[in-house]
Design a protein around this motif. Structure first.
Motif, PDB file in Angstrom:
ATOM      1  N   GLY A  33      35.571  36.839  48.858  1.00  0.00           N
ATOM      2  CA  GLY A  33      34.888  35.462  48.477  1.00  0.00           C
ATOM      3  C   GLY A  33      35.306  34.735  47.161  1.00  0.00           C
ATOM      4  O   GLY A  33      35.710  33.542  47.029  1.00  0.00           O
ATOM      5  N   ALA A  34      35.441  35.615  46.311  1.00  0.00           N
ATOM      6  CA  ALA A  34      36.031  35.029  44.716  1.00  0.00           C
ATOM      7  C   ALA A  34      37.319  34.415  45.057  1.00  0.00           C
ATOM      8  O   ALA A  34      37.563  33.462  44.283  1.00  0.00           O
ATOM      9  CB  ALA A  34      35.927  35.999  43.903  1.00  0.00           C
ATOM     10  N   TYR A  37      36.924  31.079  46.662  1.00  0.00           N
ATOM     11  CA  TYR A  37      36.624  29.853  45.845  1.00  0.00           C
ATOM     12  C   TYR A  37      37.395  29.377  44.782  1.00  0.00           C
ATOM     13  O   TYR A  37      37.491  28.318  44.628  1.00  0.00           O
ATOM     14  CB  TYR A  37      34.949  30.485  45.070  1.00  0.00           C
ATOM     15  CG  TYR A  37      34.091  30.422  46.164  1.00  0.00           C
ATOM     16  CD1 TYR A  37      33.643  29.120  46.812  1.00  0.00           C
ATOM     17  CD2 TYR A  37      33.201  31.348  46.580  1.00  0.00           C
ATOM     18  CE1 TYR A  37      32.439  29.130  47.686  1.00  0.00           C
ATOM     19  CE2 TYR A  37      32.338  31.499  47.431  1.00  0.00           C
ATOM     20  CZ  TYR A  37      31.742  30.084  48.158  1.00  0.00           C
ATOM     21  OH  TYR A  37      30.907  30.314  48.908  1.00  0.00           O
ATOM     22  N   SER A  38      38.318  30.482  44.227  1.00  0.00           N
ATOM     23  CA  SER A  38      39.294  30.178  43.378  1.00  0.00           C
ATOM     24  C   SER A  38      40.201  29.181  44.035  1.00  0.00           C
ATOM     25  O   SER A  38      40.992  28.427  43.452  1.00  0.00           O
ATOM     26  CB  SER A  38      39.775  31.367  42.754  1.00  0.00           C
ATOM     27  OG  SER A  38      40.743  32.090  43.462  1.00  0.00           O
ATOM     28  N   ARG A  40      40.069  27.280  46.453  1.00  0.00           N
ATOM     29  CA  ARG A  40      39.308  26.083  47.109  1.00  0.00           C
ATOM     30  C   ARG A  40      39.090  25.219  45.745  1.00  0.00           C
ATOM     31  O   ARG A  40      38.928  23.846  46.185  1.00  0.00           O
ATOM     32  CB  ARG A  40      38.046  26.448  47.942  1.00  0.00           C
ATOM     33  CG  ARG A  40      37.388  25.383  48.636  1.00  0.00           C
ATOM     34  CD  ARG A  40      36.237  25.270  48.854  1.00  0.00           C
ATOM     35  NE  ARG A  40      35.997  26.402  49.979  1.00  0.00           N
ATOM     36  CZ  ARG A  40      34.869  26.841  50.384  1.00  0.00           C
ATOM     37  NH1 ARG A  40      33.739  26.294  50.104  1.00  0.00           N
ATOM     38  NH2 ARG A  40      34.852  27.728  51.344  1.00  0.00           N
ATOM     39  N   GLY A  41      38.794  25.668  44.673  1.00  0.00           N
ATOM     40  CA  GLY A  41      38.308  24.683  43.729  1.00  0.00           C
ATOM     41  C   GLY A  41      38.776  25.020  42.449  1.00  0.00           C
ATOM     42  O   GLY A  41      40.055  25.495  42.220  1.00  0.00           O
ATOM     43  N   ALA A  48      34.541  33.099  39.514  1.00  0.00           N
ATOM     44  CA  ALA A  48      33.899  32.971  40.907  1.00  0.00           C
ATOM     45  C   ALA A  48      33.091  34.372  41.085  1.00  0.00           C
ATOM     46  O   ALA A  48      31.824  34.469  41.637  1.00  0.00           O
ATOM     47  CB  ALA A  48      34.707  32.802  42.107  1.00  0.00           C
ATOM     48  N   ARG A  51      29.792  34.554  39.323  1.00  0.00           N
ATOM     49  CA  ARG A  51      28.826  33.833  39.820  1.00  0.00           C
ATOM     50  C   ARG A  51      28.308  34.450  41.221  1.00  0.00           C
ATOM     51  O   ARG A  51      26.911  34.518  41.460  1.00  0.00           O
ATOM     52  CB  ARG A  51      29.344  32.509  40.091  1.00  0.00           C
ATOM     53  CG  ARG A  51      29.319  31.741  38.683  1.00  0.00           C
ATOM     54  CD  ARG A  51      29.934  30.256  39.099  1.00  0.00           C
ATOM     55  NE  ARG A  51      29.251  29.384  39.873  1.00  0.00           N
ATOM     56  CZ  ARG A  51      29.531  28.257  39.916  1.00  0.00           C
ATOM     57  NH1 ARG A  51      30.679  27.711  39.680  1.00  0.00           N
ATOM     58  NH2 ARG A  51      28.597  27.585  40.665  1.00  0.00           N
TER      59      ARG A  51
END
Length: 71
Positions: A33-34, A37-38, A40-41, A48, A51
């Motif tokens: 998941g991290a 997210y890294s 993607r944004g 990430a 969080r």
């Protein structure tokens, strides 16, 4: 994972291994998941992951709901 605004999770009842193996799987899932997210944004993998951990810890301390279902 999510349908109709509700969370859905299915775990095969024949899951092998012990609880520690389930923990290993959760850690690996968090890392995936991290990375997502890294990519993607504008957030680093480490940020990430931190969080994700914060969200996990919050839910661990005060569950928003309890699983239902049966094996």
């Amino acid at each position: 994972w999510a349908a109709g605004g509700e969370q859905h999770v299915t775990i095969h009842s024949g899951l092998e291994g012990g609880p520690e193996d389930f923990g290993y799987m959760l850690a690996q899932l968090a890392r995936h998941g991290a990375l997502l997210y890294s990519q993607r944004g504008h957030i680093s993998v480490d940020s990430a992951l931190m969080r994700i951990r914060e969200g996990f810890d919050d839910e661990w301390q005060e569950p928003s709901s309890w699983p239902t279902g049966k094996t």
